[in-house]
Design a protein around this motif. Sequence first.
Motif, PDB file in Angstrom:
ATOM      1  N   VAL A  58      15.247  31.737 123.899  1.00 47.68           N
ATOM      2  CA  VAL A  58      15.801  30.527 123.269  1.00 47.68           C
ATOM      3  C   VAL A  58      17.321  30.644 123.177  1.00 47.68           C
ATOM      4  CG1 VAL A  58      15.883  29.189 121.119  1.00 47.68           C
ATOM      5  CG2 VAL A  58      13.679  29.966 122.012  1.00 47.68           C
ATOM      6  N   LEU A  59      17.807  31.809 122.760  1.00 45.01           N
ATOM      7  CA  LEU A  59      19.260  32.031 122.683  1.00 45.01           C
ATOM      8  C   LEU A  59      19.910  31.938 124.060  1.00 45.01           C
ATOM      9  CD1 LEU A  59      19.221  34.961 120.114  1.00 45.01           C
ATOM     10  CD2 LEU A  59      20.309  32.731 119.749  1.00 45.01           C
ATOM     11  N   GLU A  60      19.237  32.468 125.060  1.00 46.41           N
ATOM     12  CA  GLU A  60      19.765  32.421 126.427  1.00 46.41           C
ATOM     13  C   GLU A  60      19.783  30.984 126.940  1.00 46.41           C
ATOM     14  OE1 GLU A  60      19.197  34.813 130.617  1.00 46.41           O
ATOM     15  OE2 GLU A  60      17.401  34.454 129.399  1.00 46.41           O
ATOM     16  N   ALA A  61      18.732  30.216 126.674  1.00 43.04           N
ATOM     17  CA  ALA A  61      18.684  28.815 127.109  1.00 43.04           C
ATOM     18  C   ALA A  61      19.795  27.993 126.458  1.00 43.04           C
ATOM     19  CB  ALA A  61      17.318  28.205 126.785  1.00 43.04           C
ATOM     20  N   ALA A  62      20.173  28.374 125.240  1.00 44.25           N
ATOM     21  CA  ALA A  62      21.266  27.686 124.545  1.00 44.25           C
ATOM     22  C   ALA A  62      22.629  28.166 125.018  1.00 44.25           C
ATOM     23  CB  ALA A  62      21.136  27.908 123.040  1.00 44.25           C
ATOM     24  N   GLY A  63      22.653  29.217 125.830  1.00 44.54           N
ATOM     25  CA  GLY A  63      23.914  29.753 126.327  1.00 44.54           C
ATOM     26  C   GLY A  63      24.625  30.658 125.342  1.00 44.54           C
ATOM     27  N   LEU A  64      23.959  30.982 124.229  1.00 43.62           N
ATOM     28  CA  LEU A  64      24.593  31.804 123.193  1.00 43.62           C
ATOM     29  C   LEU A  64      24.593  33.288 123.535  1.00 43.62           C
ATOM     30  CD1 LEU A  64      23.212  29.931 120.088  1.00 43.62           C
ATOM     31  CD2 LEU A  64      25.612  30.054 120.807  1.00 43.62           C
ATOM     32  N   ILE A  65      23.661  33.705 124.387  1.00 43.12           N
ATOM     33  CA  ILE A  65      23.666  35.086 124.852  1.00 43.12           C
ATOM     34  C   ILE A  65      23.523  35.098 126.364  1.00 43.12           C
ATOM     35  CG2 ILE A  65      22.729  36.094 122.724  1.00 43.12           C
ATOM     36  CD1 ILE A  65      20.072  36.419 124.212  1.00 43.12           C
ATOM     37  N   ILE A  66      23.930  36.209 126.932  1.00 49.89           N
ATOM     38  CA  ILE A  66      23.817  36.436 128.368  1.00 49.89           C
ATOM     39  C   ILE A  66      22.908  37.645 128.548  1.00 49.89           C
ATOM     40  CG2 ILE A  66      25.069  37.066 130.468  1.00 49.89           C
ATOM     41  CD1 ILE A  66      27.551  35.692 129.115  1.00 49.89           C
ATOM     42  N   LYS A  67      21.918  37.497 129.399  1.00 49.55           N
ATOM     43  CA  LYS A  67      20.980  38.596 129.652  1.00 49.55           C
ATOM     44  C   LYS A  67      21.164  39.071 131.083  1.00 49.55           C
ATOM     45  CE  LYS A  67      16.519  37.690 129.893  1.00 49.55           C
ATOM     46  NZ  LYS A  67      15.115  37.408 129.545  1.00 49.55           N
ATOM     47  N   ARG A  68      21.131  40.382 131.241  1.00 50.89           N
ATOM     48  CA  ARG A  68      21.236  40.950 132.588  1.00 50.89           C
ATOM     49  C   ARG A  68      20.278  42.124 132.706  1.00 50.89           C
ATOM     50  NH1 ARG A  68      24.179  45.652 133.296  1.00 50.89           N
ATOM     51  NH2 ARG A  68      25.202  46.425 131.419  1.00 50.89           N
ATOM     52  N   ALA A  69      19.889  42.393 133.938  1.00 50.54           N
ATOM     53  CA  ALA A  69      18.991  43.506 134.212  1.00 50.54           C
ATOM     54  C   ALA A  69      19.805  44.731 134.596  1.00 50.54           C
ATOM     55  CB  ALA A  69      18.034  43.151 135.339  1.00 50.54           C
ATOM     56  N   GLU A  70      19.379  45.853 134.050  1.00 49.58           N
ATOM     57  CA  GLU A  70      19.928  47.145 134.457  1.00 49.58           C
ATOM     58  C   GLU A  70      18.741  48.087 134.595  1.00 49.58           C
ATOM     59  OE1 GLU A  70      22.587  50.364 132.300  1.00 49.58           O
ATOM     60  OE2 GLU A  70      23.778  48.641 132.959  1.00 49.58           O
ATOM     61  N   GLY A  71      18.315  48.269 135.849  1.00 49.34           N
ATOM     62  CA  GLY A  71      17.092  49.026 136.070  1.00 49.34           C
ATOM     63  C   GLY A  71      15.909  48.260 135.477  1.00 49.34           C
ATOM     64  N   ARG A  72      15.153  48.953 134.646  1.00 48.58           N
ATOM     65  CA  ARG A  72      13.991  48.315 134.015  1.00 48.58           C
ATOM     66  C   ARG A  72      14.341  47.647 132.693  1.00 48.58           C
ATOM     67  NH1 ARG A  72       8.840  52.034 134.053  1.00 48.58           N
ATOM     68  NH2 ARG A  72       8.105  50.081 133.183  1.00 48.58           N
ATOM     69  N   GLU A  73      15.533  47.873 132.229  1.00 46.25           N
ATOM     70  CA  GLU A  73      15.939  47.299 130.941  1.00 46.25           C
ATOM     71  C   GLU A  73      16.557  45.927 131.116  1.00 46.25           C
ATOM     72  OE1 GLU A  73      17.048  50.469 127.601  1.00 46.25           O
ATOM     73  OE2 GLU A  73      18.523  50.352 129.223  1.00 46.25           O
ATOM     74  N   ARG A  74      16.399  45.124 130.090  1.00 49.39           N
ATOM     75  CA  ARG A  74      17.074  43.833 130.007  1.00 49.39           C
ATOM     76  C   ARG A  74      18.076  43.935 128.873  1.00 49.39           C
ATOM     77  NH1 ARG A  74      15.321  44.160 134.107  1.00 49.39           N
ATOM     78  NH2 ARG A  74      13.725  42.935 135.132  1.00 49.39           N
ATOM     79  N   LEU A  75      19.355  43.808 129.218  1.00 52.06           N
ATOM     80  CA  LEU A  75      20.429  43.933 128.240  1.00 52.06           C
ATOM     81  C   LEU A  75      20.950  42.552 127.873  1.00 52.06           C
ATOM     82  CD1 LEU A  75      22.311  46.911 129.917  1.00 52.06           C
ATOM     83  CD2 LEU A  75      20.708  47.005 128.003  1.00 52.06           C
ATOM     84  N   VAL A  76      21.254  42.376 126.602  1.00 49.31           N
ATOM     85  CA  VAL A  76      21.760  41.083 126.139  1.00 49.31           C
ATOM     86  C   VAL A  76      23.049  41.292 125.359  1.00 49.31           C
ATOM     87  CG1 VAL A  76      19.517  39.946 126.079  1.00 49.31           C
ATOM     88  CG2 VAL A  76      20.315  41.128 124.063  1.00 49.31           C
ATOM     89  N   ARG A  77      23.927  40.304 125.498  1.00 50.65           N
ATOM     90  CA  ARG A  77      25.177  40.298 124.735  1.00 50.65           C
ATOM     91  C   ARG A  77      25.506  38.855 124.404  1.00 50.65           C
ATOM     92  NH1 ARG A  77      29.202  38.586 128.199  1.00 50.65           N
ATOM     93  NH2 ARG A  77      28.808  38.955 130.393  1.00 50.65           N
ATOM     94  N   ALA A  78      26.223  38.676 123.325  1.00 46.75           N
ATOM     95  CA  ALA A  78      26.627  37.333 122.912  1.00 46.75           C
ATOM     96  C   ALA A  78      27.587  36.759 123.941  1.00 46.75           C
ATOM     97  CB  ALA A  78      27.274  37.398 121.535  1.00 46.75           C
ATOM     98  N   ASN A  79      27.545  35.449 124.094  1.00 44.86           N
ATOM     99  CA  ASN A  79      28.436  34.747 125.004  1.00 44.86           C
ATOM    100  C   ASN A  79      29.572  34.139 124.186  1.00 44.86           C
ATOM    101  OD1 ASN A  79      29.745  33.110 126.799  1.00 44.86           O
ATOM    102  ND2 ASN A  79      27.926  31.962 127.433  1.00 44.86           N
ATOM    103  N   PRO A  80      30.742  34.786 124.157  1.00 41.20           N
ATOM    104  CA  PRO A  80      31.838  34.300 123.315  1.00 41.20           C
ATOM    105  C   PRO A  80      32.314  32.898 123.670  1.00 41.20           C
ATOM    106  CG  PRO A  80      32.570  36.126 124.704  1.00 41.20           C
ATOM    107  CD  PRO A  80      31.101  35.971 124.910  1.00 41.20           C
TER     108      PRO A  80
END
Length: 130
Positions: A58-80
């Motif tokens: 939901v946060l990603e769909a709103a553009g508030l966070i960015i998710k990326r893959a690193e290997g098997r992990e999914r990392l998220v960070r806020a989108n300033p």
Amino acid sequence: MVAQRELSEAETDRVFHALATATRRDILRRTINEEQSVSTLAGDYDMSFAAVQKHVAVLEAAGLIIKRAEGRERLVRANPEMIARARALLARYEELWRARVSRLDDLLSSDAPRRESPNNPPKNSPKRGN
């Protein structure tokens, strides 16, 4: 510096929907300073991993966070950028309401005549019942 564009109505709806839940606000807060894995985030909530993934989606769909893959992990960070756009929208609302309150203050503090009522007759008219 890139100029911020205003949020569309659909973007505004998604942002406010995303921020309507305490868990999502907490996820956003936790990812502002540091990128985190969804697994790390999920470990701090009393809910399933899948439920945390849905909050992240939901946060990603709103553009508030960015998710990326690193290997098997999914990392998220806020989108300033999106946070700044949402903040600008709220600042415009605040400016609008401050202006309205200021106009109301001016109106109430002016020397405009008071409204006539049965308990507050005009000063120049005789009191009723005399």
